[in-house]
Design a protein around this motif. Structure first.
Motif, PDB file in Angstrom:
ATOM      1  N   GLY A 205      32.202 -61.355 -37.432  1.00 58.30           N
ATOM      2  CA  GLY A 205      31.337 -60.371 -38.235  1.00 58.30           C
ATOM      3  C   GLY A 205      30.192 -60.173 -37.432  1.00 58.30           C
ATOM      4  N   LEU A 206      29.422 -61.044 -37.062  1.00 59.62           N
ATOM      5  CA  LEU A 206      27.939 -61.003 -36.060  1.00 59.62           C
ATOM      6  C   LEU A 206      28.477 -59.904 -35.001  1.00 59.62           C
ATOM      7  CD1 LEU A 206      26.610 -64.465 -36.390  1.00 59.62           C
ATOM      8  CD2 LEU A 206      25.665 -62.647 -37.674  1.00 59.62           C
ATOM      9  N   ALA A 207      29.371 -60.365 -34.377  1.00 62.84           N
ATOM     10  CA  ALA A 207      29.721 -59.485 -33.145  1.00 62.84           C
ATOM     11  C   ALA A 207      30.170 -57.999 -33.448  1.00 62.84           C
ATOM     12  CB  ALA A 207      31.277 -60.193 -32.409  1.00 62.84           C
ATOM     13  N   ARG A 208      30.445 -57.615 -34.755  1.00 64.44           N
ATOM     14  CA  ARG A 208      30.515 -56.293 -35.064  1.00 64.44           C
ATOM     15  C   ARG A 208      29.453 -55.637 -35.554  1.00 64.44           C
ATOM     16  NH1 ARG A 208      35.858 -55.134 -34.602  1.00 64.44           N
ATOM     17  NH2 ARG A 208      37.391 -56.986 -34.573  1.00 64.44           N
ATOM     18  N   PHE A 209      28.329 -56.106 -35.728  1.00 63.57           N
ATOM     19  CA  PHE A 209      27.108 -55.466 -36.223  1.00 63.57           C
ATOM     20  C   PHE A 209      26.557 -54.322 -34.968  1.00 63.57           C
ATOM     21  CE2 PHE A 209      25.772 -58.771 -39.229  1.00 63.57           C
ATOM     22  CZ  PHE A 209      25.688 -58.007 -40.155  1.00 63.57           C
ATOM     23  N   ARG A 210      26.068 -53.550 -35.171  1.00 62.70           N
ATOM     24  CA  ARG A 210      25.655 -52.122 -34.237  1.00 62.70           C
ATOM     25  C   ARG A 210      24.820 -52.867 -33.202  1.00 62.70           C
ATOM     26  NH1 ARG A 210      24.558 -46.679 -36.793  1.00 62.70           N
ATOM     27  NH2 ARG A 210      26.497 -46.803 -37.716  1.00 62.70           N
ATOM     28  N   LEU A 211      24.120 -53.530 -33.703  1.00 63.38           N
ATOM     29  CA  LEU A 211      22.850 -54.082 -32.646  1.00 63.38           C
ATOM     30  C   LEU A 211      23.369 -55.159 -31.971  1.00 63.38           C
ATOM     31  CD1 LEU A 211      19.516 -53.390 -34.427  1.00 63.38           C
ATOM     32  CD2 LEU A 211      20.629 -51.891 -32.960  1.00 63.38           C
ATOM     33  N   LEU A 212      24.476 -55.733 -32.233  1.00 64.33           N
ATOM     34  CA  LEU A 212      24.845 -57.086 -31.542  1.00 64.33           C
ATOM     35  C   LEU A 212      26.217 -56.741 -30.773  1.00 64.33           C
ATOM     36  CD1 LEU A 212      24.021 -59.604 -34.613  1.00 64.33           C
ATOM     37  CD2 LEU A 212      22.714 -58.922 -32.361  1.00 64.33           C
ATOM     38  N   GLY A 213      26.542 -57.707 -29.971  1.00 61.42           N
ATOM     39  CA  GLY A 213      27.803 -57.467 -29.190  1.00 61.42           C
ATOM     40  C   GLY A 213      27.773 -58.032 -27.976  1.00 61.42           C
ATOM     41  N   ALA A 214      28.877 -58.611 -27.181  1.00 63.76           N
ATOM     42  CA  ALA A 214      28.611 -59.281 -25.837  1.00 63.76           C
ATOM     43  C   ALA A 214      28.883 -58.242 -24.977  1.00 63.76           C
ATOM     44  CB  ALA A 214      29.702 -60.475 -25.908  1.00 63.76           C
ATOM     45  N   GLU A 215      28.311 -58.272 -23.917  1.00 60.11           N
ATOM     46  CA  GLU A 215      28.848 -57.370 -22.773  1.00 60.11           C
ATOM     47  C   GLU A 215      30.120 -57.958 -22.091  1.00 60.11           C
ATOM     48  OE1 GLU A 215      26.535 -57.524 -18.998  1.00 60.11           O
ATOM     49  OE2 GLU A 215      25.198 -59.107 -19.706  1.00 60.11           O
ATOM     50  N   PRO A 216      30.862 -57.301 -21.370  1.00 56.31           N
ATOM     51  CA  PRO A 216      32.305 -57.679 -20.918  1.00 56.31           C
ATOM     52  C   PRO A 216      32.198 -58.915 -20.227  1.00 56.31           C
ATOM     53  CG  PRO A 216      31.867 -55.207 -20.629  1.00 56.31           C
ATOM     54  CD  PRO A 216      30.523 -55.557 -21.011  1.00 56.31           C
ATOM     55  N   LYS A 217      31.152 -59.203 -19.181  1.00 57.60           N
ATOM     56  CA  LYS A 217      31.358 -60.435 -18.472  1.00 57.60           C
ATOM     57  C   LYS A 217      31.191 -61.653 -19.271  1.00 57.60           C
ATOM     58  CE  LYS A 217      26.459 -60.363 -16.522  1.00 57.60           C
ATOM     59  NZ  LYS A 217      25.716 -60.408 -15.353  1.00 57.60           N
TER      60      LYS A 217
END
Length: 406
Positions: A205-217
């Protein structure tokens, strides 16, 4: 540092020989087991490890957690919902039969009391797919067979744990593990399952927040961070870490397949490292004295555990299924004893029960022979299913040219 150097040398040798091991009865798992035994007090004396050493429990615990975490990611709820009956048969009928069969053999051949005999049966009931990797990891092997072995081995660790704890208490231990009641055991399992389900959901759920998320690497580190937090949380709250690990892996692949895809190469590598470290440390416990302490009846019990009790119990549980004869025989043979049995065996030893040392000796010898027998036969038996290109190394024809895949 000596142990670190030995592990590095063993890892180098295992990697260099992995291509050969993928084609023959040579096993990288066996190399670490033998390597640990050679450098222990029983032979070269380079490292000094006893069953009471903290490193033994820690490495076995970490390895089992890592392996179950990655195993859980191989579980598809959609496929499992469509074909749950075969694993249910193995867990609901095959596992209890193996448990009782091992207890009977131990009591009458080794002479241990009934409680300790049933305790050994519970410790050796869980199976481990790590030592049959050529069977459970190859797509050429029938999916229903791979799923049966993976799901069975992933779930039976958690099922066996409460039985082990209750029997340790019944055997009259003196450690804290002995005081586990049914309520406490149930709470530990429930907490483990809850943490294993809720934490990945929270992270997703945290990863799907608009301002959050991991870059590919950095995406592979997201499941890794989840696993680290889960491991610490379980040990801080005394929740069952093994049930938590397996359920977390299954939830991750269900809610975030892309996370599983990103993490898989890193996760498999980390699980392999943890497995090898645990095997090296466990191998250091396999001294000539330990093998000498086991009676003739104990060796007969070990032999029957590997070649009769597990095969017969699973074959009985698969009567009436759609597995053909070859698939049933393969499933019945591959019931190796692994990290769960190592961890539970250490619990038995550290609990201080009256016949704990005899029980651990039988458990340790059975695990050692099981690792040798199953990890050295997975490749030859996998070839019965026309498995080509094992470990990404194409077969060669008699003239030395690379054979085409069928």
């Amino acid at each position: 540092m000596v142990l670190v150097a030995v592990f590095g040398a063993a890892l180098l040798i295992a990697v260099l020989l992995s291509g050969l091991a993928a084609r023959t009865v040579l096993s990288t798992s066996f190399l670490f087991l033998v390597g640990g035994a050679l450098v222990s007090d029983g032979f070269l004396g380079l490292i000094h490890i006893t069953p009471e050493s903290e490193i033994v429990a820690v490495t076995a615990d970490l390895a089992l957690f890592a392996v179950l975490f990655t195993d859980g990611m191989h579980v598809s709820f959609l496929k499992l919902r469509a074909s749950w009956k075969n694993p249910a048969r193995a867990l609901g009928l095959g596992m209890p039969l193996a448990f009782v069969g091992m207890a009977l053999v131990t009591h009458y051949l080794v002479g241990l009391d009934w409680t300790t005999s049933f305790l050994i049966g519970a410790v050796l009931a869980p199976t481990d797919p790590v030592f049959a990797s050529a069977i459970v990891s190859r797509k050429e092997v029938p999916a229903k067979l791979r799923q049966l072995l993976n799901v069975e081995s992933g779930i039976n660790d958690g099922l066996a744990l409460p039985v082990v704890l209750v029997l340790i208490a019944a055997a009259g231990p003196s450690s804290g593990h002995a005081e586990a009641s049914f309520g406490k055991i149930g709470l530990e399992l429930a907490l483990g399952l809850a943490f294993g389900v809720l934490l990945p959901l929270l992270v997703n759920g945290l990863a799907r927040f608009r301002l959050l998320g991991a870059e590919p690497k950095l995406q592979p580190l997201l499941p890794l961070a989840t696993g680290i937090i889960l491991y610490a949380l379980c040990h801080l709250t005394h929740a069952n870490p093994y049930l938590a690990a397996f359920s977390a892996g299954a939830v991750i692949v269900a809610v975030s397949p892309e996370a599983k895809t990103a993490f898989e190469p890193l996760g498999e590598a980390l699980a392999e490292l943890a497995k090898f470290a645990a095997l090296l440390v466990f191998g250091a416990l396999l001294t000539p004295q330990l093998f000498g302490d086991l009676s003739f009846g104990g060796y007969v019990a070990v032999f029957l555990a590997i070649v009769l009790i597990r095969p017969a119990s699973l074959l009985l549980s698969l009567i009436g299924t759609r597995f053909d004869r070859r698939e049933k025989l393969v499933a019945a043979w591959f019931g190796p004893k692994g990290f769960a049995s190592v961890v539970y065996g250490l619990l038995v030893l550290q609990a201080g029960i009256p016949q704990g040392e005899q029980a651990f000796t039988l458990i340790a010898v059975c695990i050692a022979f099981s690792i040798i027998a199953h990890s050295s036969t997975d490749v030859p038996i996998a070839r019965l299913f026309d498995v080509d290109d094992l470990a990404g190394i194409p077969d060669k024809d008699d003239d030395g040219t690379v054979a085409r895949q069928r």
